[in-house]
Design an enzyme around this catalytic site. Structure first.
Site, mmCIF file in Angstrom:
data_model
loop_
_atom_site.group_PDB
_atom_site.id
_atom_site.type_symbol
_atom_site.label_atom_id
_atom_site.label_comp_id
_atom_site.label_asym_id
_atom_site.label_seq_id
_atom_site.Cartn_x
_atom_site.Cartn_y
_atom_site.Cartn_z
ATOM 1 N N LYS A 15 -8.397 -10.395 -0.007
ATOM 2 C CA LYS A 15 -7.783 -11.620 0.515
ATOM 3 C C LYS A 15 -8.317 -12.783 -0.294
ATOM 4 O O LYS A 15 -9.529 -12.991 -0.390
ATOM 5 C CB LYS A 15 -8.106 -11.829 1.999
ATOM 6 C CG LYS A 15 -7.095 -11.225 2.928
ATOM 7 C CD LYS A 15 -5.756 -11.885 2.753
ATOM 8 C CE LYS A 15 -4.651 -11.056 3.367
ATOM 9 N NZ LYS A 15 -3.350 -11.475 2.867
ATOM 10 N N GLU A 30 -6.073 -2.477 -4.787
ATOM 11 C CA GLU A 30 -6.748 -2.472 -3.484
ATOM 12 C C GLU A 30 -6.930 -1.081 -2.895
ATOM 13 O O GLU A 30 -5.965 -0.335 -2.699
ATOM 14 C CB GLU A 30 -5.970 -3.345 -2.489
ATOM 15 C CG GLU A 30 -6.671 -3.485 -1.146
ATOM 16 C CD GLU A 30 -6.090 -4.579 -0.275
ATOM 17 O OE1 GLU A 30 -6.575 -4.756 0.854
ATOM 18 O OE2 GLU A 30 -5.146 -5.261 -0.714
#
Length: 471
Positions: free
Chosen positions: A291, A275
């Protein structure tokens, strides 16, 4: 004889042999203080184009969360050593780099302290690195870049840059015969750990306690306190090899575009994060929040279905969209308002053991704002806190039994020219005190099922555990 190329401005630059890989350079310099390896994998396209190795910073800075906001001091240091860099080379050519731990958030906002702190990990541990080895995997080229700081007078700075360049070349050409082990002396197992039926691996929460924590979070959501909150459990294992060997296992079995290693001295950060937290190129900024997660299937057909299922999941899309909105709000505090936009929404990205939903939020820094200002308004990343962020962090402090440390913080750099790139520290092992910390968590929303949320944490843990021989 070293062939050194100079432009009208520092840095001093020399090409590295094309046969020298980034991981080889990292291992040859691993004996130097505070070695840092920002390790991208070219299998991830533009996100994996560059890797960087740095060591022996001319300044090293550590701060605990209780000592106040360190960002203003770091901002003044970055401003003192501003310089021009070369456009024809990778973007990090020296600057501020290292760890911003999760508990830095306590220095930026009024937040409760964690209930328990088993391991004293700094909230900030960063260096000012005047020498960087930069690797462009797309061009298959690499350079040794030396800035000459902390000297500021041009002649003295040029002399130091050349001396440091020669020093690093000597270390590359004549590394120690044995790579340092970077071992840690074992300490007593914290009393807050519980058996999970996986050998010597323990957790700071039982399955029942984790699920009870999720139920309490859902109650907060129904009461209107938050829309989403990210909660985690901390796995712990005795160290079974050196931190360097640990990292090599992790990068081999669980490659990622934002992998990295940092030696703090007493602690080592070993990360295979997918990420991107914050990236700055010129005045353009981006965040790529993750997410939504599914474990991968060994069947190709089922694996394709997993990605489709993830993208169609109402719960996972809701989690992602809420964090996207949070990042837009954070960006709007330091970016030109009309520039903030969603460039990608809920795209599926595939990794070794999981699939993720990933979005991209972009903007343009407003006049007078710096990357450290951007860090200050955005930290910690919304994808690992929840929304609204401050209330979510209060709930995390209430429900999670121990401090997070490096986990859910950030590893990255802010260059002397203002370029920036940083990760969210998930898929991360913190080694120290004879222990490996392997936290895993997930986002909780109103539709969350406690049993499924607990199971998802183990999906995320599987890659880490297998990579290091624990699962």
């Amino acid at each position: 004889m070293i062939d050194v190329a100079r432009n009208d401005f520092l840095p001093v630059v020399a090409s590295l042999p094309s046969s020298l890989t980034a991981v080889e350079a990292f291992l040859r310099l691993a004996h130097l203080p505070h070695v840092l390896f920002l390790d991208s994998n070219k299998g991830f396209g533009k996100l994996g184009r560059y890797s960087f190795v740095a060591a022996d910073p001319f300044t090293w800075f550590e701060r605990d969360a209780s000592e106040g906001n360190p960002l203003e001091k770091l901002k003044s240091q970055c401003q003192l050593f501003q310089t021009t860099t070369r456009d024809d080379m990778p973007p990090f050519q020296g600057g501020l780099a290292g760890l911003f731990g999760y508990e830095l958030g306590q220095s930026l906002e009024r937040l409760p302290v964690p209930r328990q702190t088993d391991f004293e990990i700094p909230a900030v541990a960063v260096g000012l690195y005047d020498v960087v080895l930069a690797f462009d995997h797309e061009k298959d080229q690499a350079w040794l870049i030396s800035q000459g700081f902390p000297e500021l007078e041009p002649t003295a700075r040029k002399q130091r840059a050349e001396e440091r360049l020669r020093h690093f070349f000597e270390r590359l050409e004549h590394p120690p015969r044995e790579t340092p082990a970077i071992k840690n002396t074992a300490s007593t197992l914290p009393a807050s750990q519980f058996d999970v039926g996986l050998g010597h691996v323990t957790s700071n929460l039982t399955a029942a306690a984790y699920q009870s924590m999720i139920e309490r979070a859902v109650d907060y959501i129904h009461a209107g306190d938050v829309f989403q909150v990210n909660l985690s459990q901390r796995l712990l294992s005795p160290a079974t090899c050196s931190s360097l060997d640990l990292y090599l296992k992790l990068r081999n079995k669980n490659p990622a575009p934002y992998a990295g290693f940092l030696n703090l001295g007493d602690w080592q950060i070993c990360s295979s994060s997918p990420e991107c937290f914050l990236r700055v190129r010129g005045r353009n900024v981006e965040s790529r929040p993750i997410k939504g997660t599914r474990g991968r299937s060994s069947s190709p057909e089922a694996d394709l279905f997993t990605g489709d299922e993830l993208q169609l999941s109402e719960k996972d899309r809701a989690e992602n969209v809420m964090i996207v909105d949070l990042m837009r709000n954070d960006f709007s505090r330091v970016c030109n308002a009309e520039s903030v936009h969603v460039a990608e929404l809920c795209q599926v990205e595939t990794y070794e053991h999981v699939k993720h939903l990933v979005s991209s939020v972009k903007g343009v820094l407003g006049p007078g704002y710096t990357p450290i200002d951007l860090l200050g308004v955005s930290f910690p990343g919304g994808s690992i806190t929840g929304a609204p962020k401050i209330r979510a962090m209060e709930i995390i402090a209430e429900l999670e039994p121990t401090a997070r440390g490096a986990y859910c913080g950030s590893l990255g750099y802010i260059g002397f020219d203002g370029q920036m790139d940083s990760s969210i520290l998930i898929r991360t092992i913190t080694a120290g005190g004879g222990w490996w910390q392997l936290p895993v968590g997930g986002g909780i929303v109103a539709q969350s099922d406690p049993v499924e949320e607990y199971r998802e944490t183990w999906h995320k843990a599987r890659g880490l555990l297998r990579a290091v021989g624990l699962g």
